[in-house]
Design a protein around this motif. Structure first.
Motif, PDB file in Angstrom:
ATOM      1  N   GLN A 184     -53.628  93.327  27.205  1.00  0.00           N
ATOM      2  CA  GLN A 184     -54.220  94.250  25.663  1.00  0.00           C
ATOM      3  C   GLN A 184     -54.419  92.941  24.713  1.00  0.00           C
ATOM      4  N   ARG A 185     -55.261  93.993  23.500  1.00  0.00           N
ATOM      5  CA  ARG A 185     -55.595  93.090  22.841  1.00  0.00           C
ATOM      6  C   ARG A 185     -53.991  93.049  21.856  1.00  0.00           C
ATOM      7  N   ALA A 186     -53.751  92.377  21.670  1.00  0.00           N
ATOM      8  CA  ALA A 186     -52.681  91.707  20.116  1.00  0.00           C
ATOM      9  C   ALA A 186     -52.912  93.255  19.026  1.00  0.00           C
ATOM     10  N   ALA A 187     -54.072  93.247  18.934  1.00  0.00           N
ATOM     11  CA  ALA A 187     -54.073  94.032  17.449  1.00  0.00           C
ATOM     12  C   ALA A 187     -53.948  95.966  18.016  1.00  0.00           C
ATOM     13  N   ASP A 188     -53.613  95.887  19.584  1.00  0.00           N
ATOM     14  CA  ASP A 188     -53.338  97.166  19.602  1.00  0.00           C
ATOM     15  C   ASP A 188     -51.715  96.629  19.742  1.00  0.00           C
ATOM     16  N   CYS A 189     -51.297  95.935  20.523  1.00  0.00           N
ATOM     17  CA  CYS A 189     -50.635  95.856  20.398  1.00  0.00           C
ATOM     18  C   CYS A 189     -48.831  95.489  19.661  1.00  0.00           C
ATOM     19  N   TRP A 190     -49.432  95.001  18.701  1.00  0.00           N
ATOM     20  CA  TRP A 190     -48.572  95.134  17.783  1.00  0.00           C
ATOM     21  C   TRP A 190     -49.209  95.318  16.575  1.00  0.00           C
ATOM     22  N   SER A 191     -49.756  96.704  16.712  1.00  0.00           N
ATOM     23  CA  SER A 191     -49.876  97.426  15.205  1.00  0.00           C
ATOM     24  C   SER A 191     -49.454  97.642  14.265  1.00  0.00           C
ATOM     25  N   GLU A 192     -48.376  96.762  14.268  1.00  0.00           N
ATOM     26  CA  GLU A 192     -46.885  97.790  13.412  1.00  0.00           C
ATOM     27  C   GLU A 192     -46.476  96.576  12.217  1.00  0.00           C
ATOM     28  N   ILE A 193     -46.846  95.345  12.843  1.00  0.00           N
ATOM     29  CA  ILE A 193     -47.366  93.925  12.278  1.00  0.00           C
ATOM     30  C   ILE A 193     -48.548  92.888  12.645  1.00  0.00           C
ATOM     31  N   TRP A 194     -49.344  93.723  12.913  1.00  0.00           N
ATOM     32  CA  TRP A 194     -50.648  93.049  12.680  1.00  0.00           C
ATOM     33  C   TRP A 194     -50.910  92.220  11.807  1.00  0.00           C
ATOM     34  N   HIS A 195     -50.538  93.152  10.490  1.00  0.00           N
ATOM     35  CA  HIS A 195     -51.159  93.063   8.898  1.00  0.00           C
ATOM     36  C   HIS A 195     -50.437  91.574   9.156  1.00  0.00           C
ATOM     37  N   LEU A 196     -49.086  90.989   9.486  1.00  0.00           N
ATOM     38  CA  LEU A 196     -48.763  90.136   8.986  1.00  0.00           C
ATOM     39  C   LEU A 196     -49.044  88.799   9.917  1.00  0.00           C
ATOM     40  N   ILE A 197     -49.057  89.444  11.491  1.00  0.00           N
ATOM     41  CA  ILE A 197     -49.506  87.583  11.687  1.00  0.00           C
ATOM     42  C   ILE A 197     -50.948  87.807  12.409  1.00  0.00           C
ATOM     43  N   ARG A 198     -52.303  88.837  12.188  1.00  0.00           N
ATOM     44  CA  ARG A 198     -53.924  88.344  12.562  1.00  0.00           C
ATOM     45  C   ARG A 198     -54.226  87.227  11.455  1.00  0.00           C
ATOM     46  N   ASP A 199     -53.889  87.002  10.102  1.00  0.00           N
ATOM     47  CA  ASP A 199     -53.979  85.992   9.520  1.00  0.00           C
ATOM     48  C   ASP A 199     -53.557  84.581  10.134  1.00  0.00           C
TER      49      ASP A 199
END
Lengths: 971, 149
Positions: free
Chosen positions: A79-94
């Protein structure tokens, strides 16, 4: 619960089986070498690790990482990380982007993440590192993340901190305070305790009351101020209280609707209710209701935390309980201690009176040549000795009861005839006192097991008590058979007992103060002995009474012997051989001759026999023997009047003031100290010397006697000779005082007639001087030159000044003589009136005034009028040269009393002369500046002094003066 | 203004009598002033007896200025005698004295003095007081009508 197959299949197999061609990574065979190596490394690692590959950050992870994924596995694979971790994506994306861009690793410790891996958002903490993984070209192709979950450590640490903070407060003065302290601490731990409620159980255990709360509003839904302990609605905590168990409610939304979720937006839906357990047994102190974080499961460690919190608070409440218990005990001990002190004071008084009499009579007999004691003196001595004996017996009984050593000797007794005999012995005494004795003791169906000696004390105590407090009517004794036993009733038509005192009647040392008894004598243990004796018989004693109508004491004794210790019983009737009656009767007889209520004075010794120039002494004592003894000693030298208590003495003294009062201290109705105060208050008796006789030894009462204004004080037993010497001294001193007072009066009268003649005889010639000078001026003015006219004007001014001086002097004298009549006066109103008058007389002056709204004071209206007139007149006068004259009148506090002031911004004076300011004729300004006779401030001071107040001034030359005064005695 | 009616001044001090006369003159009071040196003489005049036997007793003064401190018979006794006789009891009596004692004032009013005036030391004030007395008692005040004896 059935685990999905994927849950158990090793990741290596899942990765192999995965159709990677459907992911951005493409078929596994086509993966670059770098990715294949990395995947191999990841799958082989036992540490939770994951690969985010490519721009899509496609995921590949190992077995260990599945714990972190929870329910996200197996969908997370590929799975793409953005889909898997949608709830914390804003924290880990950058963070990921920076690893790709810079090629540098990132390390994050215990980072909070709310992850949804078990079907709900869960508070979790991770420590992880992002390591850049190079692709074939050398650029960053992906991220290799190793991660460790530290949720347990973080939360345990946090809970420990909460418990430690809680542990720092161990003591509170009360239960509520303890709860409030705990709630304050816990309010900072919302992650674990979204809300906390502390409920304390009511005394009856029916309801619980909200004592403290954290993160909830008291009275809001879920936090009612009071909760019933039974019923199914609301918290319904019943089971917790009975079983001591923890109750978990998971349906809070249904019960209360939304409840605060601490730091989370979700409602708290679960709460645990824990008992605050009382050490030992009994109902718990109350309840702890703790909200459970909506982002944490209520697992065992959570539960432990809650249990420890509740335990801690239980311990604090236990401490409070113990502390309060201790304090109550200490208070009870203090009460008992005070009662004992009173008791010993009373007892010492009781002992000293008969001892004084015995010693007095015996010593006087010894000083006679024959050395014999006979007649009344012998009888009085005997009575006193018997009284001492009965006192000692009571004390011994009391001591035996106190130590639990008193045992009865119970034998079958004909209670009716025993009681009739005892009551009958009072017959003649009551007749002498004009009272009726009603005895109604019919034979009982069976004998009762009674200790005859104790029964005798019970009956005699009740009878002599009734006699002591009954002035008219009857005293009755009735015996009745009630089936299970016998009831004795002793009633009287006496002064009764105030309702408030009834419950305490049988308490040890308790005495009803201020009743109209025949005597104040008594140690306060009689009725408590009665109660103990009755209890020893397995019976009970009760009292009912209507104040002013009489009292009724009832004693119930059960029949048979089953309730008595077998060893203390015997079956042969016992012949009571006691002479206890005699002591009671002899003592009660000394109360005779007291007037009913004290209105009638006791017949004194025949006073007509004494020469009228003899000084008359009022002897006050409630003990007949003591009275007779004192009058016997004193009547050889002076006239004697007798009074039976303070009230009686006061009435007599006011009607015909004696030359001296010799009084006992402890007496019914009005004691010696009260008598002394009353005598000092009345002007007719204020000067009479008073000698107090007390049985209470020691320094303190001595001071008390002197403080209240007693001239002297003697402690029983005292020597006859010393008493005579002191009485003689005080009479002599009083006579001298009276003589001085007369002389002073004479001098005063002379002074008054002098000032009267001054007023006439000095003014008349002055008038002539002034009048004829004036006549001369008008008749011969044209013949006189300017200088001669000036001389005549001088003569006139001098005469007028002298006239003013005489008037002022007379005013001063008058104020000193005048009686001060206090009434409500408003100084502000007085000042307003006077200032208006001054302005009217002197219309050219412009004077600003600042006045307080009202200055109420209790003072002589006329005198304070003169006072204010002088002060305001001065202020007016001394501001004459001022451009913007200002006069202020107000009040301020000095030593807790109101001090009034009159302030001006005028000439002022040098404070060096402040001490001379108030002496008559003293002036600080010469006549050319400000005219005056120098009497005004002396008058002010006299008026203030007459009001027991104080006057003082503060001033600066050229800047003004402020005069302060009080009109009452200092606090 | 009834110029005919006299003012009876009862005053033992010559100086005071002279001053009073001077003050009244200065205050422009024209009524003749008859001065008696003591209370007895004053009563003789008022009751038309002794030296004044034969005088018409109903011819009463406009006002009596009475000193309190008099020889032989005090001012209060004179006042009591006046108030005790129906023929002259309405006579206005002004107590004119040096004293300002409460006792004296109370006694004067207890004996029904019409007025109580303290003689000021300042002659100018005395003149002022005389003027006001004259204006009130000789002009404004209406005496009781003559009683038919």
């Amino acid at each position: 619960m059935v685990m999905p197959a994927s849950a158990t299949v090793p990741m290596r197999e899942l990765v192999q089986q995965m159709d990677w061609s459907r992911t951005p990574l493409g078929a596994m065979a086509l993966w670059p070498q770098s990715l294949q190596t990395l995947a191999e490394l990841c799958l082989a690692s036992r540490f939770p690790s994951v690969i985010f590959w490519g721009d899509e950050r496609v995921q590949l992870y190992n077995d260990a990482y599945r714990v972190i994924l929870g329910a996200k596995h197996p969908a997370a694979l590929g799975q793409r990380a953005a889909d898997c971790w949608s709830e914390i994506w804003h924290l880990i994306r950058d963070m990921m982007a920076s690893v790709f861009d810079s090629g540098e690793a990132v390390w994050v410790e215990a980072s909070p993440f709310s992850v949804e891996r078990n079907g709900y958002l869960e508070e979790a903490y991770f420590t992880f590192s992002y390591t850049p993984a190079r692709a074939e070209g050398g650029a960053v192709g992906g991220i290799f993340e190793t991660v460790a979950e530290v949720t347990e450590q973080v939360i345990s640490h946090r809970r420990l901190a909460a418990l430690r903070e809680l542990g720092e407060q161990l003591a509170a003065p009360g239960f509520d305070e303890a709860c409030v302290q705990a709630a304050t601490v816990l309010s900072h731990h919302q992650h674990d305790l979204p809300f906390v409620l502390f409920y304390l159980l009511s005394e009856d255990g029916q309801t619980a009351r909200l004592a403290a709360q954290a993160n909830m509003v008291a009275g809001a839904a879920g936090a009612p101020l009071e909760i019933p302990l039974d019923g199914a609605d609301g918290w319904a905590p019943g089971v917790v209280l009975q079983g001591g168990q923890v109750l978990v409610r998971r349906d809070l939304f249904e019960r209360f609707g939304h409840l605060p979720g601490g730091p989370w937006p979700e409602s708290t839906t679960t709460a645990a209710i824990l008992p605050l357990v009382r050490a030992g047994a009994g109902l718990p102190y109350g309840l702890l209701i703790a909200g459970i974080s909506p982002r944490r499961a209520l697992d065992e460690s959570y539960m432990d935390f809650l249990r420890l919190t509740a335990q801690h608070l239980s311990r604090v409440l236990g401490n409070v309980d113990a502390y309060q218990h201790e304090r109550r005990r200490a208070e009870q001990l203090a009460v008992l201690d005070r009662a004992k002190t009173t008791f010993f004071n009373n007892v010492s008084h009781e002992f000293r009176t008969p001892l004084t009499l015995i010693l007095g009579h015996v010593e006087s007999a010894l000083s006679e040549p024959g050395g014999t004691l006979d007649g009344d003196h012998l009888q009085a001595t005997h009575r006193s000795a018997v009284r001492l004996l009965s006192l000692v017996n009571s004390l011994l009984d009391f001591a035996r009861i106190e130590s639990g050593r008193l045992q009865g000797r119970f034998a079958p007794t004909d209670l009716a005839s025993l009681t009739t005999g005892l009551a009958g012995s009072f017959q003649s005494l009551l007749e002498q006192a004009g009272l009726r004795l009603v005895v109604d003791c019919p034979a009982l169906p069976e004998p009762l097991y009674v200790d005859a000696a104790l029964w005798e004390k019970i009956v005699l105590n009740l009878l002599s008590n009734a006699f002591k407090f009954t002035w008219q009517g009857e005293i009755g004794v009735r015996l009745r058979w009630l089936g299970q036993g016998a009831e004795l009733a002793v009633w009287d038509t006496g002064c009764g007992i105030p309702a408030a005192e009834l419950p305490r009647m049988f308490e040890r040392f308790h005495r009803v103060e201020g009743t109209r008894g025949r005597s104040f004598e008594g140690s306060g243990i009689g009725l408590s002995l009665v109660q103990e004796f009755v209890a020893l018989h397995g019976g009970r004693v009760t009292v009912d009474s209507v104040e002013g109508q009489g009292s009724r004491f009832k004693v119930f004794l059960p029949s048979g012997r089953a309730h008595l210790a077998a060893t203390q019983c015997q079956d042969e009737p016992l012949i009571a051989a006691s002479d206890g009656k005699q002591a009671y009767l002899l003592h009660a007889a000394t109360w005779l001759g007291q007037p009913a209520g004290g209105q009638a004075a006791v017949a004194a010794l025949p006073t007509e026999a004494a020469p009228s120039h003899m000084a008359r002494i009022l002897v006050v004592d409630d003990n007949l023997d003591m009275r007779n003894y004192l009058s016997g000693i004193l009547s050889a030298h002076w006239q004697i009047s007798l009074a039976v208590d303070g009230e009686d003495a006061l009435t007599q003294a006011l009607a015909a003031p004696p030359d001296m009062v010799v009084s006992d201290v402890m007496m019914p109705r009005l004691d010696g100290v009260g008598l002394l105060r009353a005598l000092r208050r009345a002007s007719a008796t204020a000067q009479i010397p008073v000698l107090l006789l007390s049985a209470r030894a020691g320094e303190e009462p001595m001071l008390e006697g002197i403080d209240t204004g007693a001239d002297d004080y003697m402690v029983k037993p005292f020597s006859t000779r010393e008493l005579l010497a002191r009485v003689r001294t005080h009479l002599g001193m009083a006579q001298r005082r009276r003589q001085w007072a007369r002389e002073l009066e004479g001098v005063n009268a002379e002074l008054e007639s002098f000032s009267y003649s001054v007023s006439h005889d000095l003014r008349a010639p002055l008038r002539s001087i002034d009048g004829f000078s004036r006549a001369l001026l008008s008749h011969a003015g044209d013949k006189l030159d300017a200088q001669e006219q000036h001389y005549l004007a001088r003569v006139r001014t001098a005469a007028q000044q002298m006239g003013q001086l005489i008037d002022d002097l007379l005013n001063l004298a008058r104020i000193t003589r005048q009686h001060v009549h206090r009434e409500q006066v408003d100084l502000a109103a007085v000042a307003t009136r006077l200032l208006a008058l001054l302005a009217e007389r002197d219309p050219t002056r412009q004077v600003a005034t600042t006045l307080a709204g009202s200055l109420p004071v209790q003072a002589d209206a006329r005198l304070v009028g003169i006072l204010m007139e002088n002060l305001l007149g001065n202020a007016w006068k001394f501001t004459a040269r001022q451009q913007a004259a200002l006069i202020e009148v107000g009040s301020t506090l000095r030593d807790g009393r109101a001090a009034f002031y009159v302030r001006d911004n005028g000439a002022g004076f040098d404070m060096r002369y402040a001490s001379k300011l108030f002496s008559p004729f003293h002036r600080l300004h010469d006549d050319s500046e400000f005219s005056g006779t120098g009497i005004g401030l002396s008058i002010v001071q006299r008026i203030v002094t007459r009001h027991e107040g104080r006057v003082w001034a503060e001033a600066t030359p050229g800047q003004g003066a402020c005069f302060y005064f009080t009109l009452e005695a200092a606090a | 203004m009834s110029n005919e009616q006299i003012i009876l001044l009862v005053e033992d001090s010559d100086a005071d009598a002279e001053l009073t006369a001077m003050a009244f003159q200065e205050a422009r009071i024209g009524n003749p002033i008859l001065r008696m040196r003591n209370g007895l003489a004053a009563l003789d005049y008022l009751f038309a007896q002794g030296a004044h036997a034969g005088r018409d007793v109903t011819d009463i003064p406009a006002v009596v200025l009475l000193d309190l401190n008099l020889p032989l018979m005090s001012g209060l006794e004179v006042l009591r005698a006046i108030r005790g006789d129906t023929r002259i009891r309405h006579l206005p009596v002004i107590v004119l004295t040096s004293s300002n004692e409460d006792k004296d004032r109370l006694e004067a009013y207890d004996h029904f003095a019409n007025s109580y005036v303290q003689k000021p030391v300042d002659y100018d004030q005395f003149v002022q007081a005389s003027r006001q007395l004259g204006l009130y008692w000789l002009v404004l005040n209406r005496p009781a009508p003559r009683r038919d004896v």
